[in-house]
Design an enzyme around this catalytic site. Structure first.
Site, PDB file in Angstrom:
ATOM      1  N   ASP A  38       0.837  -1.216   0.119  1.00 59.44           N
ATOM      2  CA  ASP A  38      -0.127  -0.023   0.032  1.00 59.44           C
ATOM      3  C   ASP A  38       0.853   1.220  -0.107  1.00 59.44           C
ATOM      4  O   ASP A  38       0.628   2.277  -0.711  1.00 59.44           O
ATOM      5  CB  ASP A  38      -0.915  -0.007   1.115  1.00 59.44           C
ATOM      6  CG  ASP A  38      -1.968  -0.989   1.044  1.00 59.44           C
ATOM      7  OD1 ASP A  38      -2.468  -1.219   0.000  1.00 59.44           O
ATOM      8  OD2 ASP A  38      -2.553  -1.167   1.980  1.00 59.44           O
ATOM      9  N   LYS A 117     -15.181  -6.506   6.787  1.00 61.30           N
ATOM     10  CA  LYS A 117     -14.572  -6.646   5.556  1.00 61.30           C
ATOM     11  C   LYS A 117     -13.674  -7.863   5.701  1.00 61.30           C
ATOM     12  O   LYS A 117     -12.425  -7.841   6.119  1.00 61.30           O
ATOM     13  CB  LYS A 117     -13.973  -5.415   5.070  1.00 61.30           C
ATOM     14  CG  LYS A 117     -13.438  -5.405   3.722  1.00 61.30           C
ATOM     15  CD  LYS A 117     -12.720  -3.983   3.664  1.00 61.30           C
ATOM     16  CE  LYS A 117     -12.116  -3.958   2.193  1.00 61.30           C
ATOM     17  NZ  LYS A 117     -10.785  -4.730   1.835  1.00 61.30           N
ATOM     18  N   GLU A 175     -16.945 -13.071  -0.947  1.00 57.91           N
ATOM     19  CA  GLU A 175     -15.586 -13.362  -0.460  1.00 57.91           C
ATOM     20  C   GLU A 175     -15.171 -14.837  -0.554  1.00 57.91           C
ATOM     21  O   GLU A 175     -15.965 -15.536   0.618  1.00 57.91           O
ATOM     22  CB  GLU A 175     -15.149 -12.593   0.588  1.00 57.91           C
ATOM     23  CG  GLU A 175     -13.833 -12.050   0.933  1.00 57.91           C
ATOM     24  CD  GLU A 175     -13.257 -10.801   0.117  1.00 57.91           C
ATOM     25  OE1 GLU A 175     -14.262 -10.426  -0.933  1.00 57.91           O
ATOM     26  OE2 GLU A 175     -12.134 -10.301   0.196  1.00 57.91           O
ATOM     27  N   LYS A 307     -10.897   0.945   7.476  1.00 56.01           N
ATOM     28  CA  LYS A 307      -9.586  -0.074   7.959  1.00 56.01           C
ATOM     29  C   LYS A 307      -9.525  -0.068   9.309  1.00 56.01           C
ATOM     30  O   LYS A 307      -9.635   0.906   9.983  1.00 56.01           O
ATOM     31  CB  LYS A 307      -8.502   0.210   6.995  1.00 56.01           C
ATOM     32  CG  LYS A 307      -8.807   0.352   5.450  1.00 56.01           C
ATOM     33  CD  LYS A 307      -8.870  -0.929   4.778  1.00 56.01           C
ATOM     34  CE  LYS A 307      -7.482  -1.353   4.319  1.00 56.01           C
ATOM     35  NZ  LYS A 307      -7.614  -2.093   3.069  1.00 56.01           N
TER      36      LYS A 307
HETATM   37  S1  IVH Z   1     -18.647  -4.698  -1.621  1.00 55.03           S
HETATM   38  C1  IVH Z   1     -18.221  -1.863  -5.029  1.00 55.03           C
HETATM   39  N1  IVH Z   1     -18.776  -5.974   0.639  1.00 55.03           N
HETATM   40  O1  IVH Z   1     -13.409  -5.783  -0.336  1.00 55.03           O
HETATM   41  C2  IVH Z   1     -17.988  -2.429  -3.950  1.00 55.03           C
HETATM   42  N2  IVH Z   1     -16.648  -5.675  -0.468  1.00 55.03           N
HETATM   43  O2  IVH Z   1     -11.821  -3.040  -1.608  1.00 55.03           O
HETATM   44  C3  IVH Z   1     -17.345  -3.554  -3.715  1.00 55.03           C
HETATM   45  N3  IVH Z   1     -14.961  -7.180   0.710  1.00 55.03           N
HETATM   46  O3  IVH Z   1     -12.897  -6.558  -3.554  1.00 55.03           O
HETATM   47  C4  IVH Z   1     -17.373  -4.679  -2.797  1.00 55.03           C
HETATM   48  N4  IVH Z   1     -15.990  -7.483   2.363  1.00 55.03           N
HETATM   49  O4  IVH Z   1     -12.706  -8.427  -1.783  1.00 55.03           O
HETATM   50  C5  IVH Z   1     -17.896  -5.201  -0.424  1.00 55.03           C
HETATM   51  N5  IVH Z   1     -19.001  -6.837   2.683  1.00 55.03           N
HETATM   52  C6  IVH Z   1     -18.238  -6.410   1.780  1.00 55.03           C
HETATM   53  C7  IVH Z   1     -16.908  -6.615   1.526  1.00 55.03           C
HETATM   54  C8  IVH Z   1     -16.055  -6.572   0.400  1.00 55.03           C
HETATM   55  C9  IVH Z   1     -14.872  -7.815   1.757  1.00 55.03           C
HETATM   56  C10 IVH Z   1     -13.580  -7.049  -0.179  1.00 55.03           C
HETATM   57  C11 IVH Z   1     -14.069  -7.231  -1.674  1.00 55.03           C
HETATM   58  C12 IVH Z   1     -13.638  -6.056  -2.397  1.00 55.03           C
HETATM   59  C13 IVH Z   1     -12.808  -5.278  -1.650  1.00 55.03           C
HETATM   60  C14 IVH Z   1     -13.134  -4.000  -1.820  1.00 55.03           C
END
Ligand code: IVH
Length: 670
Positions: A38, A117, A175, A307
């Protein structure tokens, strides 16, 4: 910096980024942590912001991820799989809302679908007529790879959905991840659970994927035919009713303060969970609003990832081990429940010393906040005393050496008039097993004997087999035994023998340093060897108990003399000198005052070929040259090895310092 240099710097960063993308996405084998990655991305973006003429198709601004590996068939996502913008604190969240209000041109009461997440790999599942037809990876966000058969091996992914209200055509996203407990069974092959999941998904043979237990949690849709849901939370509920796993900690919250509080509690709770997560996702719950807000070039306006700290985490102290170091220092190390901090799984945490444990009152069973930042060894920041078990006991630091049972002491420092924080085993010699092994490891270390084929692991192994108990044993090995050991053969044994023979010729300075005497590092070893000139003289001084004579030498003080006296008062240590004098060819320290490098100054940067930094310095000094520690106008030559520090080269160029290679230096020396 001029334009040319800036472009050069930018290109180097991009090159590095491409390399790490390849390692991560193609090979599932990253060599840097997520936070280092990052940081690299941030550096590139910051350069682009500062200098508008910089651009590259590999810029993180252009790419969401990295092109998928070539070995799978490609699939263009109907709706791109974007990433999320990140928030780290309250201010970021306030800004996030502000932007939404600006976009909508009014302030409204928002409610959020809050979702953990999970730090895994996203996947897209297309169901047509209620059957799973495509399982696709995210790839670069636009084009993914078809991994249907691999995804089908995951038991959380339904192959067919028999519910009436299940849309005829729908793409569900979620995921793929591996649970912490499953990761620990295979932890030697991957850096962290996420890489394990990614590696497993990329297997050509689905039977290989099957071997690693993967899980799937659904959280959104890409395309959906006739969507009747009003809120994201309603959609999550339908996912559950259709038979998908959703996160049981998903919830709906309203105010930023609620989000902040939930984030705080979850940051602690996360270590209790059976999967890794790197933050929380906040999504505007109202799907109509989501539609209105839409997307920027690579992230939705309606969602943000809050985060968790990339270098801190909570975990539990399982045990406190006491390690004994080369000079007898007793260092407490906490064995903790393994925890993923910024992509690196930490299971050992230093507690520094007895005083530190007392000061922070760290106990076995405690929940502690730990930090792993940069190259600093992971350490405890604080104990969460609220979580402490009522029956927990104070940690009692051992008063005797856990390795040899000798007395331990805390030395009194005459200057600070305080007792040392570190407790030490008084048996600073080969009589204490742990000290002996550590001393041997030091003896063969890079700046000491540096023997090819005899690394730390080999020494530990040879110790256990009683092949090496003291440094002298290295030069009297039973090679016929070694040849028959697992992992050894005729050739490697022969090579070991050759490198040991070659190492017998050694400078006095290096030899003194190799003994691993406390407070006698490379510099002090050099000062002493310059003073005594040869090994016999040193032995004589010790025998006559005249070590305190060294007090007249610049750089040597009472601390060093006490340490030398202490070390050589031990018979075993002294005998090493006597025996080694006969075994080795210890060169007399002869300073060539008018050597070929007289009045010349040198600085090294980067890895040298076939010699350590210490050896290179010694070589320069042997020929009357001087080494400097930084680039300045007093520097004559900057010697560059592999992966040199760029700033040193830049500074040298600016000051007109000659930049030469290792070969050039060797040529100078003829
Ligand atoms: S929404 C456009 N919901 O985070 C919206 N993503 O940085 C994108 N991720 O590639 C996804 N938990 O791998 C969403 N509850 C969640 C999530 C999630 C993990 C990951 C996913 C995505 C990344 C985005």
């Amino acid at each position: 910096m001029n334009k040319e240099k800036i472009e050069k710097k930018y290109k180097l960063k991009i090159k590095e980024l491409i390399k790490h993308n390849k390692l991560y996405y193609d090979k599932s084998n990253p060599i840097i942590s997520d936070s280092q990655y990052d940081h690299l991305k941030k550096e590139v973006i910051e350069l682009e912001l500062k200098y508008s003429y910089l651009n590259s198709k590999y810029s993180p601004n252009q790419n969401i991820g990295f092109k998928p590996s070539k070995s799978f068939e490609k699939y263009k996502h109907k709706i791109p799989m974007l990433s999320l913008s990140n928030a780290y604190d309250k201010e970021d969240l306030i800004n996030f809302e502000k932007k939404i209000f600006n976009y909508l041109n009014k302030n409204i009461n928002l409610n959020y679908s809050v979702e953990p997440k999970i730090d895994g790999i996203s996947a897209s599942l297309t169901y047509i007529n209620k059957k799973l037809v495509y399982g696709v990876s995210r790839g670069d966000g636009k084009i993914g790879e078809i991994i249907t058969e691999n995804l089908k091996t995951i038991k959380d992914i339904p192959l067919e959905i028999k519910k009436d209200d299940f849309p005829n055509e729908i793409e569900i996203r979620g995921e793929v991840f591996i649970k912490k407990k499953d990761f620990f069974k295979i932890k030697d092959s991957f850096a962290n659970p996420r890489n394990a999941a990614s590696g497993s998904l990329r297997q050509k043979d689905p039977n290989e994927t099957k071997k690693i237990p993967l899980n799937f949690i659904a959280y959104t849709f890409g395309y959906i035919q006739n969507n009747s849901h009003r809120n994201q939370s309603d959609f999550l509920n339908s996912l559950r009713l259709w038979g998908f796993k959703i996160n049981k900690d998903n919830k709906v919250l309203y105010k930023i303060d609620e989000l902040i509080n939930f984030h705080k509690t979850f940051e602690i709770k996360r270590f209790d969970l059976d999967y890794d997560l790197d933050g929380l996702v906040y999504k505007i719950n109202d799907l109509n609003l989501q539609k209105r807000l839409g997307f920027t070039s690579n992230a939705p306006r309606w969602a943000i990832a809050h985060k968790f700290s990339a270098d801190k985490a909570y975990t539990k102290v399982l045990n406190i081990d006491i390690q004994v170091g080369r000079t007898g220092a007793l260092t407490p190390v906490a064995k903790v429940e393994p925890v993923n901090i910024g992509g690196v799984v930490v299971s050992n945490v230093t507690l520094h010393n007895e005083d530190e444990i007392k000061r922070k009152d760290i106990r076995v069973g405690d929940i502690v906040k730990i930090e792993r930042a940069g190259d600093v060894i992971p350490h405890v920041i604080e104990v969460d005393k609220n979580k402490r078990d009522k029956n927990s006991n104070l940690f009692i630091f051992p008063k005797i050496c856990p390795s040899c049972g000798s007395k331990t002491i805390k030395e009194f420092n005459k200057i600070t008039k305080k007792y040392d924080a570190v407790r030490r085993c008084i048996n600073d010699s080969y009589g204490c097993e742990r000290i002996a092994i550590e001393k041997l490891k030091h003896f063969i270390s890079k700046d000491a004997f540096n023997i090819d084929g005899l690394g730390k692991k080999v020494v530990e192994n040879f110790w256990n087999l009683s092949l090496i108990k003291k440094p002298q044993d290295i030069f009297n090995l039973d090679y016929s035994k070694i040849e028959k050991l697992e992992g050894w053969g005729k050739l490697s044994t022969r090579n070991l023998k050759i490198s040991i023979e070659n190492s017998k010729k050694v400078t006095l300075q290096k030899f003194i340093y190799s003994l691993g005497i406390r407070h006698i590092g490379i510099e002090n070893a050099k000062i002493i060897s310059n003073s005594v000139k040869n090994i016999s003289k040193l032995i004589q001084i010790i025998q006559k108990k005249e070590l305190n004579k060294f007090i007249n030498i610049d750089g040597i003080g009472e601390t060093q003399i006490n340490s030398l006296e202490n070390f050589f008062s031990n018979e075993m240590n002294f005998n090493i000198l006597i025996e080694m004098k006969n075994i080795l060819n210890i060169e007399n320290q002869s300073l060539i005052k008018n050597g070929i490098l007289k009045n010349k100054t040198f600085l090294f940067t980067g890895k040298l070929d076939g010699m350590s930094r210490a050896e290179a310095k010694a070589l320069v000094e042997k020929n009357s040259g001087t080494t400097l520690s930084s680039v300045s106008k007093n520097l004559n030559y900057l010697v560059i090895g592999e992966k040199p520090t760029k700033s040193k080269i830049n500074n040298a160029e600016n000051l007109g310092v000659k930049i030469i290679s290792q070969q050039d230096l060797e040529n100078l020396l003829n």
